[in-house]
Design a protein around this motif. Sequence first.
Motif, PDB file in Angstrom:
ATOM      1  N   TYR A 125      -2.448   5.825   1.213  1.00 39.33           N
ATOM      2  CA  TYR A 125      -1.759   5.432   2.442  1.00 39.33           C
ATOM      3  C   TYR A 125      -1.538   6.636   3.355  1.00 39.33           C
ATOM      4  CZ  TYR A 125       1.932   3.699   5.522  1.00 39.33           C
ATOM      5  OH  TYR A 125       2.675   3.357   6.630  1.00 39.33           O
ATOM      6  N   ALA A 179       0.830  -1.211   0.000  1.00 35.20           N
ATOM      7  CA  ALA A 179       0.000   0.000   0.000  1.00 35.20           C
ATOM      8  C   ALA A 179       0.860   1.256   0.000  1.00 35.20           C
ATOM      9  CB  ALA A 179      -0.923  -0.010   1.215  1.00 35.20           C
ATOM     10  N   PHE A 180       1.922   1.239   0.786  1.00 34.08           N
ATOM     11  CA  PHE A 180       2.825   2.393   0.882  1.00 34.08           C
ATOM     12  C   PHE A 180       3.495   2.691  -0.456  1.00 34.08           C
ATOM     13  CE2 PHE A 180       7.145   4.027   1.804  1.00 34.08           C
ATOM     14  CZ  PHE A 180       6.810   5.212   2.446  1.00 34.08           C
TER      15      PHE A 180
END
Length: 257
Positions: A242, A234-235
């Motif tokens: 995020y 996600a990052f």
Amino acid sequence: TGASSGIGAAVAERLAEQGRHLVLVARSVERLEKVAARCGELGCSSVMIVPTDVSDDAAVESLFAEVLARHGRVDAVAHCAGEVTYGRLEETSADVFDRVLATNVSGSANISRHAIRRMRSQEKGVLVLVGSLLGEVAIPEMTPYVVSKWGVRALARQLVVENIDLPRVHVSHVVPGSVDTPIYESALESAGGAHKPPPPSISPERVARVVAQEIQHPSRERQTALSNHVLIAAFRTAPWAYDRVIGPVFKLASRSR
């Protein structure tokens, strides 16, 4: 290192069960003695304690001299020592910021410097650096710790490159996510409130199993939980989402009151 509590103590106990010769390192003599007694009960071949501040390179040099005087070699080093504090950068004093980096980054470098020097001389050995998921992602209000753990990850990667010429000298980076250890309690003075490990947290013993596996069968990097991969993905792939979500979620999950 960091053997007086948390992940470090769990690693020591895990290796004691395997009948290994142990050297336990931390700043607190009293706590080290308790862990050493437990390791003796679990069946280690021998145990010595060497109280050491890993941020002091001269003290680390002395530590390795003591180990070599007794054992003649260093087969494996599990570096678990760490310090955490909470706070935005502008709210964190220079002294607190420097203390966290001194323990987490300089401490890792000092241990690595002397471990690698000996392992290269032996042409074999395993160095395991215990980092953090927060060395892979960003979290608000933990800036000193996050910066330090990104530094540990960079150090581990550099050591792999620099020692690629010796196939039996291994450097492994173990990446725990949230771990239920006393490190959160020690952060309370600078945190200004009570914190707890955000879910899903795992036990120090689970991390210790991974560290022990890396000593036996080293790889470059090991995550300790599948949830780590989700957050890292996600990052990296959706930073816009995020960055907006992680702050509120982290505050809610990590506050114990």
